[in-house]
Scaffold this motif. Structure first.
Motif, short mmCIF file in Angstrom:
data_model
loop_
_atom_site.label_atom_id
_atom_site.label_comp_id
_atom_site.label_asym_id
_atom_site.label_seq_id
_atom_site.Cartn_x
_atom_site.Cartn_y
_atom_site.Cartn_z
N ASP A 9 46.36 29.91 41.45
CA ASP A 9 46.67 30.51 42.76
C ASP A 9 46.88 32.02 42.62
OD1 ASP A 9 46.47 28.02 43.86
OD2 ASP A 9 48.64 27.63 43.87
N ALA A 10 47.56 32.41 41.56
CA ALA A 10 47.79 33.85 41.33
C ALA A 10 46.48 34.58 41.07
CB ALA A 10 48.76 34.04 40.15
N MET A 11 45.57 33.94 40.33
CA MET A 11 44.26 34.55 40.08
C MET A 11 43.47 34.71 41.38
SD MET A 11 43.14 32.57 36.56
CE MET A 11 41.46 33.15 36.75
N ALA A 12 43.52 33.69 42.25
CA ALA A 12 42.84 33.78 43.54
C ALA A 12 43.42 34.90 44.40
CB ALA A 12 42.93 32.44 44.27
N TYR A 13 44.75 35.02 44.41
CA TYR A 13 45.38 36.10 45.16
C TYR A 13 44.98 37.46 44.60
CZ TYR A 13 48.96 39.26 46.91
OH TYR A 13 49.61 40.33 47.48
#
Length: 263
Positions: A240-244
């Motif tokens: 999720d952090a990578m997508a953000y």
């Protein structure tokens, strides 16, 4: 000898071509004589009632292979002689080279504007990722997708590209996390097929939203084709952090393009 002469064949050396022709004819005659003699020997062996003896089967295979090799070699040499006799030297003049490019187009104001704007945007994005975001290339990739020939009319299209990229990564990540938790690789293959089918339909059949469908297929399909596995809570939070972070890089890239176009 015949193969070595064929490799050294030159159009301006008629003596080499004559030598090749003589060698090819000689090989052809020897191969023909060998075939006739062996055929007669087999007939004699069959007429005596013994047939093809076991100790002669190896010789039969050797002579068959040798005859095929000789035939292919002679055919190759004769083709080389024919090609060498019809080939000609290709001369490229300076005028032919100049006709590839149009100096009028290269020196036009619109082309210079296109080169300078996009060169500045790409380099700013590359430098930002290099010096401020630990060698992250995503920003320059997103800027590369926003290259345009006209600065003013490109804003609407860039906003559409932003929608396609964000939706592609968002939908791709949601589907991928769902499939990795509740489905196997078969369901993942079906999901990739259906997702790409829908997005390609939008790309080919919609003039208004075609570019958005293309970006949906690229970025969503890229995420969906990742290896499916069961993630822990920490791994899920890391994805999720990578997508953000990708969304953040996209927003910065669009800001660079808009700022450069406004100069």
């Amino acid at each position: 000898a015949i193969a070595r002469s064929a490799i050294d064949l030159k159009c301006s050396m008629p003596d080499v071509k004559q030598e090749l022709e003589e060698l090819a004819n000689e090989v052809d005659q020897v191969q023909h004589k060998l075939s006739v003699d062996w055929t007669q020997a087999r007939k004699d062996s069959t007429a005596s009632g013994l047939g093809l003896q076991k100790d002669l089967r190896t010789e039969n295979f050797f002579i068959s292979t040798l005859s095929q090799t000789a035939s292919q070699l002679v055919e190759f040499v004769r083709c080389e002689i024919e090609i060498a006799g019809t080939s000609s030297t290709v001369v490229v003049s300076v005028q032919d080279f100049q006709e590839i490019f149009s100096w009028k187009v290269l020196s036009s104001s619109s082309h210079i504007n296109f080169v300078l704007r996009n060169f500045l945007s790409l380099n700013l994005a590359l430098a930002s990722g290099l010096f401020f975001y630990d060698y992250d290339p995503q920003m320059s990739v997103f800027v590369g997708l926003m290259l345009s020939t006209t600065p003013g009319a490109a804003l609407t299209k860039n906003l559409g590209r932003m929608q396609g990229t964000v939706l592609g990564m968002l939908v791709g990540n949601i589907l991928f996390m769902f499939l990795s938790m509740y489905a196997g690789w078969k369901c993942q293959c079906i999901a990739i097929f259906l997702f790409e089918m829908v997005t390609h339909f939008i790309y080919f059949y919609s003039e208004t939203y075609g570019h958005i469908g293309c970006l949906l297929a690229i970025f969503g399909g890229k995420v969906l084709m990742s290896p499916a596995e069961h993630f822990t809570d920490e791994q899920r939070m890391a994805r999720d952090a990578m997508a953000y972070h990708s969304f953040f890089m996209l927003a910065l890239g669009l800001g660079i393009v808009i700022a450069v176009d406004a100069i």
